[in-house]
Design an enzyme around this catalytic site. Structure first.
Site, short mmCIF file in Angstrom:
data_model
loop_
_atom_site.label_atom_id
_atom_site.label_comp_id
_atom_site.label_asym_id
_atom_site.label_seq_id
_atom_site.Cartn_x
_atom_site.Cartn_y
_atom_site.Cartn_z
N HIS A 99 0.85 -1.19 0.00
CA HIS A 99 0.00 0.00 0.00
C HIS A 99 0.89 1.24 0.00
O HIS A 99 2.11 1.14 0.13
CB HIS A 99 -0.94 -0.01 1.20
CG HIS A 99 -2.07 -0.99 1.08
ND1 HIS A 99 -3.11 -0.81 0.19
CD2 HIS A 99 -2.31 -2.17 1.73
CE1 HIS A 99 -3.94 -1.84 0.30
NE2 HIS A 99 -3.47 -2.67 1.21
N ASP A 144 -0.20 6.86 -3.51
CA ASP A 144 -1.40 6.55 -4.29
C ASP A 144 -1.70 7.60 -5.34
O ASP A 144 -1.99 7.28 -6.50
CB ASP A 144 -2.61 6.43 -3.36
CG ASP A 144 -2.70 5.05 -2.71
OD1 ASP A 144 -1.92 4.16 -3.08
OD2 ASP A 144 -3.56 4.88 -1.83
#
Length: 384
Positions: free
Chosen positions: A124, A154
């Site tokens: 992540h 992200d």
């Protein structure tokens, strides 16, 4: 009809979460016709999935793959955010697409990239920015690294990089007639965002430690301070003239502790004095003091407060989203402005119309629906 500089560009988005939808949001915001291929039963985000059309396909079925490839081949760009190898196993990888249509740009969003020893591992945002030094650099001296939400990996180093990459490849495709694969990896993008700091490190202007540099909270003139009401202000007066304006606003111009802005030995004393000063009034009182000053002092606003600030209201930075707000499409264009974002669709809501655009009549649509390759929402299914 879409409006914006990307009007006329068609993007097929293979449903996913996080950075790939953010990239597609940016493309849709600027006028691209973004068609999202969702799995039946998926949930869509009210902001990241705005301004799209949606069709629900079973990509594990031969019919579903056939429909997906027809849609991709009718477009300019396809974007997927699967782990490496998944699109190939589904039969919708780059070679499957380019076999029929070489001009299509194939954008791929991953964390670790398409190759390398960690390429197939899960991860992540926090993991990607940890491995690029970005996470190490954020936080107080002697304290733990501070997680900067999931903005760096992200979105800044992921989705925005992907949008930039596929548009660059589209320019090339329209010149050469050949598309290409765009490998956008969050680890690469996070590393690129550290470019300036790497330059400083080479020049000896940056120490590879947390909380000891001029941009990481160590400098008294570039950090936040708590005010008397528990809220905060942000101070960013790097240049000497702005630093002087700060001291003037705080009535500290004659304080000898602040005579040398770059005297690092005095930084702790300067910080303590500024803490005391800012604690003497509320955040909004200080905001009024510096409202027209060049001291680079701003209130730290909450997410609910930000859309209500007069500057945002003037520029219409936010638009309504239910009882709240969402950011308006960016950047801004003077000749081909983007329109207001449209609400996120429901999964499969545009399936019948999209199949008709591919030239399918009602009987062919019915065969796909009966086979389970296409799932239409109730009501639409009855009319197919």
């Amino acid at each position: 009809m879409n409006s914006g500089p990307l009007n006329g560009v068609r993007v097929v988005e293979l449903g996913g979460i996080g950075p790939a939808p953010f990239a597609c949001m940016m493309l849709a915001d600027l006028g691209a016709d973004v068609i999202r291929i969702d799995r039946p039963g998926a949930e869509l985000h009210p902001v990241l999935h705005r301004s799209r059309r949606s069709i629900a396909l079973d990509l594990k079925s031969e019919r579903g793959r056939t429909v997906a490839l027809r849609m991709i081949e009718a477009g300019d760009i396809v974007i997927e955010g699967f782990r490496p190898g998944v699109a190939e196993r589904l039969g919708i990888g780059p070679s499957d697409v380019h076999r029929a249509h070489q001009r299509v740009v194939y954008g791929r969003m991953t964390g670790w990239g398409q190759d390398g020893p960690w390429a197939r591992l899960p991860g992540h945002d926090i993991n990607y920015i940890a491995l690029t030094g970005a996470l190490h650099a954020i936080g107080p001296a002697g304290g733990d690294p501070v997680v900067p939400l999931n903005l760096i990996g992200d979105f800044g180093g992921g989705g925005m990089l992907l949008a930039y990459g596929v548009l660059a490849a589209l320019v090339s495709a329209r010149t050469t007639g050949r598309g290409q694969v765009v490998d956008a990896a969050m680890i690469d993008g996070s590393a690129a965002l550290m470019a300036m700091l790497h330059g400083y490190l080479v020049e000896g202007r940056w120490v590879d430690q947390r909380g000891v540099n001029h941009l990481d909270g160590a400098a008294p003139y570039y950090r936040t301070y708590e005010c008397g009401d528990g809220r905060h202000v942000a101070v960013g007066c790097i240049e000497p003239q702005f630093y002087a304006a700060l001291l003037e606003g705080l009535e500290l111009s004659d304080d000898p502790a602040f005579s040398n802005q770059e005297d690092r030995d005095r930084w702790p004393v300067m910080i303590e004095r500024l803490r005391e000063k800012f604690a003497s009034r509320s955040r909004d009182e200080w905001a009024d003091v510096f409202a027209t000053s060049s001291a680079c002092v701003t209130p730290v606003l909450s997410m609910n407060e930000a859309p209500l600030h007069p500057h945002h209201a003037h520029r219409q930075t936010y638009v309504a989203l239910g009882s709240g707000h969402m950011p308006r499409p960016v950047p801004r264009f003077d000749r081909t402005p983007a329109g207001d974002p449209r609400p996120a669709p429901t999964v499969g809501s545009d399936g019948a119309a999209l199949l008709a655009e591919l030239g399918m009549d009602q009987r062919e649509v019915r065969r796909h629906v009966d086979a389970g390759a296409v799932v239409l929402p109730s009501g639409l299914e009855d009319r197919s």
